[in-house]
Enzyme design. Structure first.
Site, PDB file in Angstrom:
ATOM      1  N   HIS A 245      23.620 -22.024   5.600  1.00  0.00           N
ATOM      2  CA  HIS A 245      22.893 -22.708   6.662  1.00  0.00           C
ATOM      3  C   HIS A 245      21.470 -22.183   6.790  1.00  0.00           C
ATOM      4  O   HIS A 245      21.158 -21.066   6.399  1.00  0.00           O
ATOM      5  CB  HIS A 245      23.624 -22.539   8.000  1.00  0.00           C
ATOM      6  CG  HIS A 245      25.001 -23.121   7.983  1.00  0.00           C
ATOM      7  ND1 HIS A 245      26.079 -22.485   8.544  1.00  0.00           N
ATOM      8  CD2 HIS A 245      25.479 -24.280   7.460  1.00  0.00           C
ATOM      9  CE1 HIS A 245      27.168 -23.235   8.385  1.00  0.00           C
ATOM     10  NE2 HIS A 245      26.819 -24.322   7.724  1.00  0.00           N
TER      11      HIS A 245
ATOM     12  N   GLY B 261       0.810  -1.208   0.000  1.00  0.00           N
ATOM     13  CA  GLY B 261       0.000   0.000   0.000  1.00  0.00           C
ATOM     14  C   GLY B 261       0.845   1.260   0.000  1.00  0.00           C
ATOM     15  O   GLY B 261       0.549   2.233  -0.698  1.00  0.00           O
TER      16      GLY B 261
END
Length: 1176
Positions: A819, A92
Site C-alpha cells: 500500500h 558529508g
C-alpha cells in the site's frame, strides 16, 4: 507507493524553473525580493552494464565527462562541488562530498568512485550517479535550514537559523508552522513571528518571500517532502538584490499526481530550460522528459525488476517484484498487497528472513498472459545457478479474492511451471499453494492435477486453511492451525455442494452445528411462465434516521457513481440473500450517457435501476439515499466527491479509486469532516454490514459471502487497511467466533478519509457489537490513537489487534510494501513498535499473525462465558442467485451451442488463430499468407504455399476500372455511398462471367485429369457439349501477347511446388485451344485454379478428401474475392479523393429500341433506332 524520492538534480531543476513562476499561495502577486542563483547543474550517470569490461567502462565514462565540458563550459572556469546523487543521506558525514575543486580535481574524484561499491550503515550499493555544481563560498551565519513535509492535518514548515552539516536534531530544534488543509496561508507577520524570530531583521522580508514561493511550488508541483540544508541567503548589498541559494536538497513527489503535475515536472527538465543543446527531436507526452523516480540507494532495479515494472505500467492490474536475495531458498508469488506482507512476516518470524529471496505481489485481476510473464520471471530467477543441497520452497499464496477469477490467473502460473519443469526438478523445488476467491476450487484442482504430472511436490490449500499456515507447514513441517479448520470433503464447488449435497461449510463455534443444505427454490421463487411476473418492482421507501454510530442498516440505500454493473449486481445479490425488502442500490449516476434504466437480477427475477446523468437528479428522485459509492477514476474522483459533499442528504461516501493524489485526498477528508460526512477510502474495496448492506465488491463472490456467514450479523466489528485482508478477516472471524457484525477496509493510502479510531469508536458505541478487531500495518501513526483510546477508557470492549509488516526490520534497504502508506518514516511507525505499544496498553496482540485465530477464539469464548455474547442457532443458508454465465464457467450447467467455430478463439487472454497465439503469429512472421492458411485451412502451410497465396492476392487485386466489378464500385461511390456499400456492389458482380471462374476451372480440369481423359479428348468433349472451358480464353491477351500475370504464376509454381500435374495438363489443353484461336490461352483465373489444386493435393498438408472438399466449397473463388476487394477499395478511395460527382451514362452509348411513334412528335436526338409494332 505515492510519495517517491527524486534526485537532488531534478529537485533543483524544478525549483529553478518554477520558484518564480508558480502561482503564489498567498494570492498576492508581487515582485520577488530575492534573485535565485543561476542554474548550473551537471549530471553524470555512468553505465554500470559495462563494468565487466573495464576498458569499455572507462572509455564510456571519459566520453561522458568530455561531453560535459562542451555542454557545460562553466565547469572549466568555476570552483566546483561534486557528490553522488542517489538518495544517500548525510553524504558529508560519509565522505561523499568534495568541495572547492577545479574541474580536473572534481573529474578525478568522480572517476575514482564511479562504479565502486560502498556501504552506508547496513546498506551496500554502487556509486553511479553524480551531481556537479558551482562551489559557493559564504559565511556560516548565512546558512539556514528549511523543510516542508505533509501530515494529515496539513503541511509543516520547519525552519532553523542555523543550517549546514551540523544542523543536528531538526525535529527538536526547528521552529514549526502548520499550514492547515484548505486554510489561508499565514501572513508575513505570522511567518516572521513563528519561524524567523532568530533571523536578523534585515533578512526577514527576503526569507518570507522565499518561504512563500517555496511553499507555492511545494503545493503546485505536489511535493510531499522538501528539505533544503543549507539554504544560503546573502546579505543585501547596495543596489543588489539578495541572492538565495539552495546548496543541498532532498525531495519527494506524489507520483499519483503525475496526471496533474506531470507537465510541470517535464517542462522544468526540458533541455532548452537547463542550458543543454536540444538533441534530435524526441517525442514526449509533455514538453520535456517524464520525471524519473530512482530506486533507493542499494536497491537499483535489476533487469527482471525493471521488466516487471514495465509490465505493471502497461496494465490496470498490479505487478510488483523486489529481489532481496538472489541466492535465497524461499521465494514467494503472492496475490494481494496485504497478503504479500503477511507472507513475508510469517517467513521472517520463523527466522528465515535471510533466506527470503523476493518480495512482490500480483493483484487487480491480471490476465493469464500477464500472470504467466510474472511467474516466468520469478521461476527464472529461482532456478538459476547451482542447485541448493536443501532445495528451495515456493509459496504461491494469497488472500480470498473479491472478484479475480483464481482459476484464470492460475492458468498463467501453470503454464510457467510447466515450462520450467526440468529446472524445478533439478533445484528440488517444493511448492505450497493457498488461495481463495471466485472459482478458487477449479484453480486449486488444476494445481493439484499439475502436481501429479509435473514431478514436483505441490501441496494445495483453500480458505479453510489460515492464509499463512502453509509457511510453518513448509519450513517447520507443522501447522499453526487453531483446530477450527474443517476438511473440505466436498466436490470442490460450494454452489454444487449446497444444491446437490456435500460438505463445504465451516462449523460455527456458537452452536457446533453445520448449516443446512440449500433449498432448490423457495415457494415464492418458483419459476413462472408469465413474463410479466419475471420483473420485481419496489415501493418507494420512506427516509429513516439512524444513530451516528450505525451508518448502515437494513434500510440503507445508496447511489452508485459510475457505470459499475458487476458491483451493483453483487450488492443486489447480497440484498436478496439478506432478505432485504428493497434493494440497497437506489440509482446509478453516469454523466457520460443519457438517462435510462439498467436491468439487474433480484434473485431469479429481474428489476430495474434508474441511471441518471447528474447527482442532482438522483438525489431528488431518491431523497432516502444517504450513501454514495463513488467508482470515479483517480483523475475525476476529486471533483465528483466534492460535488457529492454539497448534497446534505449523503452522510457516507465510499471512494473506491486508487491513485488519488495525497493533497486531493486531504482536501476531501477535511471538507468531509467539516460537513460531518463519513468517508471510506480512497483505495478501498469498501465495507460490509452482514445482513444489511455491502459496498461494491466487498466480501467477494456469493460463495464467499456464504462461507464467511456474512448474510447474518455476528458480534465482531473489524477495521482493516487492506481490502484483500478484510476478506481474510471475514473468514477467520467466521471460523473462530459467531461472525462479523460490521467490517470496513479504510484503504491503504497515506491519508484515508476515515481512520481506525473513527470506526472503532462507532463499534464501541454500538451495543450490538461486542468485540473489536484491528488489522493495522507498518507506516503511519493512526494505531496510536487507538492505543490512547484504550488507555483512557474511551474504548472498553475487548480489542484484538495486529500490525502487519514486522518483516521490515529484516531488510537492509527500504522496501515499499503493497500500500501507498505502508512505509515506516520513523521507528514509531514500524509494525513491531505498534504491536509492542498495543500490547502494553492492554490490547490483545498475538505473538504472530498466524496466532491471531487463537486470540480471537479465546477472546470470544470469554464473552460467551460471561454472557456478553449469547450464541443463537445458525439460520438457514439463503438461496444463492447465480448468473448463468458464471455457472457455466464453474462447470455447473451446459447447453448446446448455437454456433460452432473451429478457426478462432477469442475467449482467453490472448486471441488464437487455429490454436496459434496472436503473439506467435507476429513472432514467427508468418505473414498474410500464413494467417489465411490458419483461418481458411486451420493449419500452417509451408512457406512457399503462404507466399503463393500472397502472390495470388497481389495478382488479383485489380485489373483496371473498366471491368464490371470495378465499374460498379466506381458508380456506387459516385452516387455518394459509403465504402461498404460501394465495395459490396462490386463484389456482387463476381460470378461465372467475371472472376468466378476459379472454382469452375479447378473442377473441370481436375475431373478431366482424374478420369484419364487426354487433353484433346477433354477439349473435344467440351465442344460437343457446347460448353466453354472455364479458365481458357482472354479478350485482349493471346499467345503472342501473353498475360504477364500468368507467366509469373507459372514460373513461381514450377520453381517451388513439388509436383504440378494439373497445371501441366492445363498447359497442354492451352496448346490445343490456341491452335484454333490465338486468344484461347490459359488465363489468370485458370492458371491460379489449377496451381491451387496442385498445392492442395501435393503439399502434404491435406488428405485427398480435404483437398477435394476445399475445391468444392468455394475456397478458390474466395482468393479472387479477397484479392479483388483490395482493388475495389482502391477505386472507392480514388473516386472520393477526386471528388467525382454522380455518374450518368451518355445517351449516345445506349440503343433505345422503342415502339414506332409519329416521327413528327419525336425529338430527332432521341431516335437512334425504331421498332415498328404493327397492330394485329
Amino acid at each position: 507507493m505515492s510519495a517517491k524520492a527524486i534526485r537532488e538534480y531534478d529537485g533543483k531543476l524544478l525549483l529553478a524553473y518554477h520558484l518564480l513562476r508558480a502561482p503564489l499561495i498567498s494570492q498576492q502577486e508581487s515582485p520577488s525580493l530575492f534573485a535565485p542563483a543561476a542554474t548550473k547543474l551537471a549530471h553524470v550517470q555512468v553505465d554500470t552494464s559495462l563494468l565487466d569490461n573495464k576498458a569499455a567502462f572507462d572509455s564510456s565514462l571519459k566520453q561522458q565527462l568530455d561531453t560535459l565540458e562542451q555542454t557545460h563550459p562553466w565547469l572549466l572556469t568555476d570552483k566546483l562541488v561534486a557528490k553522488p546523487d542517489q538518495l544517500i543521506k548525510r553524504r558529508g558525514k560519509h565522505g561523499l562530498l568534495t568541495l572547492n575543486k577545479d574541474w580536473a580535481e572534481a573529474r578525478q574524484w568522480i572517476e575514482e568512485r564511479a562504479g565502486k561499491e560502498i556501504q552506508i550503515d547496513r546498506t551496500k550499493g554502487m556509486i553511479k550517479t553524480f551531481l556537479v555544481e558551482p562551489f559557493t563560498p559564504h559565511p556560516a551565519n548565512t546558512e539556514y535550514y528549511v523543510c516542508i513535509n505533509s501530515v494529515r492535518e496539513g503541511d509543516y514548515i520547519l525552519f532553523t537559523h542555523e543550517g549546514g552539516i551540523d544542523v543536528g536534531d531538526v525535529d527538536a530544534k526547528a521552529l514549526k508552522l502548520l499550514v492547515k488543509v484548505d486554510e489561508a496561508f499565514p501572513s508575513a507577520d505570522t511567518i516572521k513571528e513563528t519561524l524567523l524570530k532568530d533571523v536578523p531583521e534585515f533578512k526577514r522580508d527576503v526569507l518570507v518571500d522565499f518561504v512563500t514561493r517555496l511553499y507555492s511550488v511545494y503545493v503546485d508541483l505536489h511535493f510531499t517532502y522538501l528539505e533544503i540544508n543549507p539554504l544560503v541567503v546573502t546579505d543585501p548589498a547596495e543596489g543588489q538584490t539578495p541572492q538565495v541559494m539552495y546548496l543541498d536538497l532532498a525531495a519527494k513527489l506524489d507520483q499519483t499526481a503525475e496526471f496533474e503535475a506531470g507537465p510541470k515536472w517535464a517542462i522544468a527538465r526540458a533541455p532548452q530550460h537547463i542550458g543543454l543543446p536540444v538533441a534530435e527531436k524526441q517525442q514526449h507526452a509533455d514538453l520535456g522528459p517524464p520525471m524519473e523516480f530512482p530506486a533507493p540507494f542499494g536497491r537499483e532495479l535489476s533487469q527482471e525488476e525493471a521488466y516487471i515494472q514495465e509490465l505493471d505500467g502497461k496494465t490496470g492490474a498490479s505487478l510488483k517484484l523486489t529481489v532481496l536475495n538472489r541466492d535465497g531458498r524461499i521465494w514467494t508469488m503472492v496475490a494481494g498487497g496485504g497478503a504479500s506482507v503477511v507472507y513475508s512476516d510469517a517467513i521472517a518470524a520463523l527466522g528465515y528472513a535471510n533466506e527470503l529471496a523476493n518480495y512482490g505481489e500480483y493483484s487487480g485481476a491480471p490476465t493469464e498472459t500477464q500472470t504467466y510473464e510474472y511467474a516466468k520471471t520469478i521461476l527464472d530467477l529461482m532456478t538459476r545457478g547451482e542447485p541448493h543441497a536443501e532445495g528451495k520452497t515456493l509459496f504461491i499464496g494469497g488472500g480470498i479474492a473479491n472478484f479475480t477469477n483464481v482459476a484464470t490467473t492460475f492458468k498463467g502460473i501453470i503454464r510457467a511451471l510447466t515450462d520450467f519443469k526440468q529446472a524445478l526438478i533439478s533445484h528440488k523445488v517444493r511448492i505450497f499453494i493457498r488461495r481463495g476467491g471466485p472459482n478458487y476450487q477449479e484453480g486449486l484442482r488444476a494445481m493439484r492435477h499439475l502436481g501429479e504430472t509435473l514431478g514436483v511436490e505441490i501441496q494445495v490449500f483453500g480458505p479453510e486453511t489460515h492464509i499463512t499456515d502453509i509457511v510453518p507447514l513448509a519450513l517447520l513441517g507443522k501447522s499453526s492451525s487453531t483446530g477450527n479448520d474443517q476438511p473440505t470433503g466436498s466436490s470442490g464447488n460450494l454452489f454444487q455442494d449446497q444444491i446437490f449435497g456435500g460438505d463445504s461449510g465451516a462449523t460455527t463455534p456458537a452452536n457446533g452445528t453445520r448449516s443446512p443444505k440449500l433449498k432448490l427454490a423457495d415457494d415464492n421463487q418458483t419459476p413462472t411462465a408469465d413474463a410479466r411476473e419475471r420483473m420485481e418492482y419496489f415501493d418507494k421507501q420512506q427516509q429513516e434516521s439512524s444513530e451516528w454510530y450505525r451508518p448502515f442498516t437494513g434500510k440503507t440505500r445508496a447511489v452508485v457513481y459510475g457505470m459499475q454493473p458487476r458491483a451493483v449486481q453483487g450488492m443486489l445479490d447480497f440484498d436478496f440473500m439478506c432478505k432485504r425488502e428493497t434493494p440497497s442500490v437506489a440509482a446509478m449516476v453516469y454523466p457520460f450517457g443519457g438517462s435510462h434504466v439498467q436491468k439487474f437480477y433480484w434473485g431469479t427475477k429481474e428489476t430495474l435501476v434508474p441511471v441518471f446523468t447528474s447527482l442532482k437528479e438522483a438525489s431528488e428522485k431518491f431523497p432516502e439515499a444517504d450513501v454514495v459509492v463513488n467508482f470515479a477514476s483517480c483523475r475525476s474522483v476529486f471533483d465528483s466527491t466534492r460535488e457529492i459533499l454539497t448534497f446534505p442528504q449523503f452522510k457516507t461516501i465510499a471512494i473506491i479509486a486508487e491513485g488519488v493524489p495525497e493533497r486531493r485526498a486531504r482536501q476531501l477528508l477535511h471538507e468531509a469532516e467539516r460537513r460531518k460526512v463519513l468517508v471510506i477510502g480512497p483505495a478501498t474495496v469498501g465495507g460490509i454490514k452482514p445482513g444489511c448492506f455491502k459496498i461494491g465488491n466487498t466480501g467477494g463472490m456469493m460463495d464467499n459471502i456464504v462461507a464467511s456467514k456474512l448474510y447474518r450479523a455476528g458480534s465482531v466489528g473489524y477495521v482493516s487497511k487492506s481490502g484483500g485482508m478484510s476478506n481474510e478477516l471475514n473468514n477467520i472471524i467466521s471460523r473462530t467466533t459467531d461472525g462479523v457484525y460490521e467490517g470496513v477496509a479504510i484503504g491503504g493510502d497515506r491519508y484515508p478519509g476515515s481512520t481506525f479510531i473513527d470506526h472503532l469508536l462507532r463499534y464501541e458505541n454500538d451495543p450490538n457489537c461486542k468485540m473489536l478487531v484491528l488489522l493495522g500495518e507498518v507506516g503511519g501513526v493512526e494505531e496510536y490513537r487507538v492505543i490512547e483510546a484504550v488507555k483512557n477508557g474511551t474504548i472498553k470492549k475487548p480489542v484484538v489487534a495486529w500490525c502487519i509488516g514486522t518483516c521490515a526490520k529484516m531488510f537492509t534497504t527500504d522496501v515499499q510494501f503493497g500500500h501507498a502508506g505502508a512505509l515506516a518514516n520513523s521507528d514509531l511507525e514500524t509494525a513491531d513498535a505498534k504491536n509492542k505499544a498495543m500490547r502494553a496498553a492492554g490490547i490483545i496482540v498475538p505473538e504472530t499473525f498466524e496466532k491471531m485465530p487463537n486470540s480471537l477464539a479465546e477472546a470470544y469464548q470469554k464473552l460467551v462465558k460471561d454472557g456478553t455474547v449469547v450464541p443463537v442457532a445458525e439460520p438457514e443458508i439463503p438461496k444463492i442467485p447465480i448468473d448463468y454465465s458464471w455457472a457455466q464457467e464453474l462447470g455447473l450447467v451446459r447447453k448446446p451451442a448455437s454456433f460452432v467455430s473451429t478457426i478462432v478463439d477469442d475467449r482467453g487472454q490472448e486471441l488464437l488463430y487455429a490454436g496459434m497465439r496472436i503473439t506467435d503469429v507476429f513472432k514467427d512472421d508468418i505473414g498474410i499468407g500464413g494467417v489465411l492458411s490458419l483461418l481458411w485451412f486451420k493449419r500452417r502451410l509451408p512457406d512457399y504455399a503462404c507466399k503463393f497465396i500472397e502472390m495470388v492476392l497481389m495478382l488479383t487485386a485489380d485489373h483496371g476500372p473498366a471491368v464490371s466489378g470495378a465499374m460498379n464500385t466506381i458508380i456506387t461511390t459516385r452516387a455518394g455511398k459509403d465504402l461498404i456499400s460501394s465495395v459490396v456492389s462490386g463484389l456482387l458482380t463476381i460470378g461465372e462471367r467475371f472472376g468466378g471462374a476459379l472454382d469452375g476451372a479447378a473442377t473441370n480440369f481436375t475431373r478431366a485429369y482424374d478420369s484419364g481423359m487426354t487433353p484433346r479428348e477433354f477439349v473435344t468433349s467440351m465442344r460437343k457439349a457446347n460448353k466453354l472451358i472455364p479458365g481458357i480464353g482472354h479478350k485482349i491477351k493471346s499467345r503472342t501477347n501473353p498475360d504477364m500475370r500468368v507467366e509469373l504464376v507459372k514460373n513461381y509454381v514450377k520453381k517451388h511446388f513439388p509436383h504440378t500435374p494439373i497445371l501441366d495438363y492445363a498447359l497442354k489443353v492451352e496448346e490445343i485451344t490456341t491452335s484454333k484461336k490465338d486468344n484461347l490461352i490459359l488465363n489468370v483465373d485458370g492458371c491460379i485454379a489449377v496451381s491451387f489444386v496442385d498445392l492442395l493435393r501435393d503439399s502434404g498438408a491435406f488428405t485427398r478428401e480435404e483437398a477435394e472438399e476445399y475445391s468444392r466449397i468455394g475456397t478458390l473463388n474466395g482468393l479472387f474475392v479477397l484479392g479483388r476487394t483490395l482493388g475495389f477499395i482502391g477505386h472507392h478511395l480514388d473516386q472520393k479523393r477526386l471528388k467525382q460527382g454522380l455518374y450518368r451514362h451518355p445517351w449516345d452509348d445506349i440503343s433505345y429500341l422503342l415502339p414506332s411513334l409519329d416521327p413528327e412528335t419525336l425529338d430527332p436526338r432521341r431516335v437512334t433506332a425504331r421498332v415498328n409494332v404493327q397492330a394485329k
